[in-house]
Design an enzyme around this catalytic site. Sequence first.
Site, PDB file in Angstrom:
ATOM      1  N   LYS A  11       0.815  -1.215   0.000  1.00  0.00           N
ATOM      2  CA  LYS A  11       0.000   0.000   0.000  1.00  0.00           C
ATOM      3  C   LYS A  11       0.856   1.276   0.000  1.00  0.00           C
ATOM      4  O   LYS A  11       2.055   1.230   0.275  1.00  0.00           O
ATOM      5  CB  LYS A  11      -0.934  -0.023   1.213  1.00  0.00           C
ATOM      6  CG  LYS A  11      -1.948  -1.164   1.154  1.00  0.00           C
ATOM      7  CD  LYS A  11      -2.867  -1.145   2.365  1.00  0.00           C
ATOM      8  CE  LYS A  11      -3.897  -2.260   2.297  1.00  0.00           C
ATOM      9  NZ  LYS A  11      -4.814  -2.213   3.463  1.00  0.00           N
ATOM     10  N   TYR A  51     -12.637  -2.487  -3.744  1.00  0.00           N
ATOM     11  CA  TYR A  51     -13.197  -2.457  -2.390  1.00  0.00           C
ATOM     12  C   TYR A  51     -14.723  -2.375  -2.383  1.00  0.00           C
ATOM     13  O   TYR A  51     -15.319  -1.957  -1.388  1.00  0.00           O
ATOM     14  CB  TYR A  51     -12.598  -1.286  -1.604  1.00  0.00           C
ATOM     15  CG  TYR A  51     -11.164  -1.520  -1.200  1.00  0.00           C
ATOM     16  CD1 TYR A  51     -10.835  -2.486  -0.255  1.00  0.00           C
ATOM     17  CD2 TYR A  51     -10.133  -0.783  -1.765  1.00  0.00           C
ATOM     18  CE1 TYR A  51      -9.521  -2.713   0.117  1.00  0.00           C
ATOM     19  CE2 TYR A  51      -8.807  -0.997  -1.395  1.00  0.00           C
ATOM     20  CZ  TYR A  51      -8.512  -1.966  -0.453  1.00  0.00           C
ATOM     21  OH  TYR A  51      -7.201  -2.187  -0.087  1.00  0.00           O
ATOM     22  N   ASN A 114      -2.269  -0.082   6.826  1.00  0.00           N
ATOM     23  CA  ASN A 114      -1.578  -1.222   7.430  1.00  0.00           C
ATOM     24  C   ASN A 114      -0.552  -1.890   6.513  1.00  0.00           C
ATOM     25  O   ASN A 114      -0.220  -3.051   6.686  1.00  0.00           O
ATOM     26  CB  ASN A 114      -2.588  -2.234   7.964  1.00  0.00           C
ATOM     27  CG  ASN A 114      -3.505  -2.777   6.890  1.00  0.00           C
ATOM     28  OD1 ASN A 114      -3.327  -2.526   5.702  1.00  0.00           O
ATOM     29  ND2 ASN A 114      -4.501  -3.536   7.304  1.00  0.00           N
ATOM     30  N   HIS A 117      -2.088  -5.540   1.623  1.00  0.00           N
ATOM     31  CA  HIS A 117      -3.345  -6.278   1.481  1.00  0.00           C
ATOM     32  C   HIS A 117      -2.985  -7.670   1.009  1.00  0.00           C
ATOM     33  O   HIS A 117      -2.051  -7.851   0.226  1.00  0.00           O
ATOM     34  CB  HIS A 117      -4.260  -5.630   0.432  1.00  0.00           C
ATOM     35  CG  HIS A 117      -5.353  -6.560  -0.025  1.00  0.00           C
ATOM     36  ND1 HIS A 117      -6.525  -6.708   0.670  1.00  0.00           N
ATOM     37  CD2 HIS A 117      -5.412  -7.427  -1.069  1.00  0.00           C
ATOM     38  CE1 HIS A 117      -7.272  -7.623   0.051  1.00  0.00           C
ATOM     39  NE2 HIS A 117      -6.616  -8.069  -1.005  1.00  0.00           N
ATOM     40  N   GLU A 128      -9.394 -11.147  -7.321  1.00  0.00           N
ATOM     41  CA  GLU A 128      -8.522  -9.979  -7.218  1.00  0.00           C
ATOM     42  C   GLU A 128      -7.414 -10.006  -8.269  1.00  0.00           C
ATOM     43  O   GLU A 128      -7.095  -8.973  -8.863  1.00  0.00           O
ATOM     44  CB  GLU A 128      -7.941  -9.903  -5.800  1.00  0.00           C
ATOM     45  CG  GLU A 128      -9.012  -9.609  -4.765  1.00  0.00           C
ATOM     46  CD  GLU A 128      -8.561  -9.763  -3.326  1.00  0.00           C
ATOM     47  OE1 GLU A 128      -9.354  -9.414  -2.435  1.00  0.00           O
ATOM     48  OE2 GLU A 128      -7.429 -10.232  -3.078  1.00  0.00           O
TER      49      GLU A 128
END
Length: 141
Positions: A11, A51, A114, A117, A128
Site C-alpha cells: 500500500k 473495495y 496497514n 493487502h 482480485e
Amino acid sequence: MSIEQTFSIIKPNAMKKNAIGDIVSMFEANGLKIAAAKITVLTTAKAEEFYAEHKARPFFGELVSFMTSGPVMLMCLQGEGAVLKNREIMGATDPKKANPGTVRAKFGDNVGENAVHGSDSPESAARELALFFEKHEICNV
C-alpha cells in the site's frame, strides 16, 4: 498443501517508506515467489471496484482516498498454501495487534494504513488477480 497463487498489494504508506525490498524479502524468505508484479497508482474507479464489498461502510471513502494517494505494488505471489502463508506473513489487520516480525507490525501505521493487502481465500485471490492482471502476465514460477 498445494501450490497456490494469491494477490498482494503493498500500500501507499509502505511504498513511501521504501519498504518494497524488505516486504518482498519477507515473502521470499517464507517460500513465496513473485509470479507477477507491477507498480501503479490506482484510479478511483479501480479502487472502488476492488473495495466494492465495503461500499456501505463508513470508512469506504477514506479507504479509496488512501489507496489512490500514491503508488502501490500489485503482486501475484505463488507457493505452498500461498493464501494462508501470505496472511501469516502480513500479520493482523491492526498493526498494534500484529505479531512482532510481521509486515504490518513493522510497516503498518494503523488499521487503515496497514502496509499490505492479501487475499483472504483462494476465491478472493482469483477474483482480485483477475481484476489487476491479464492471464498472460502471471508466470508459473
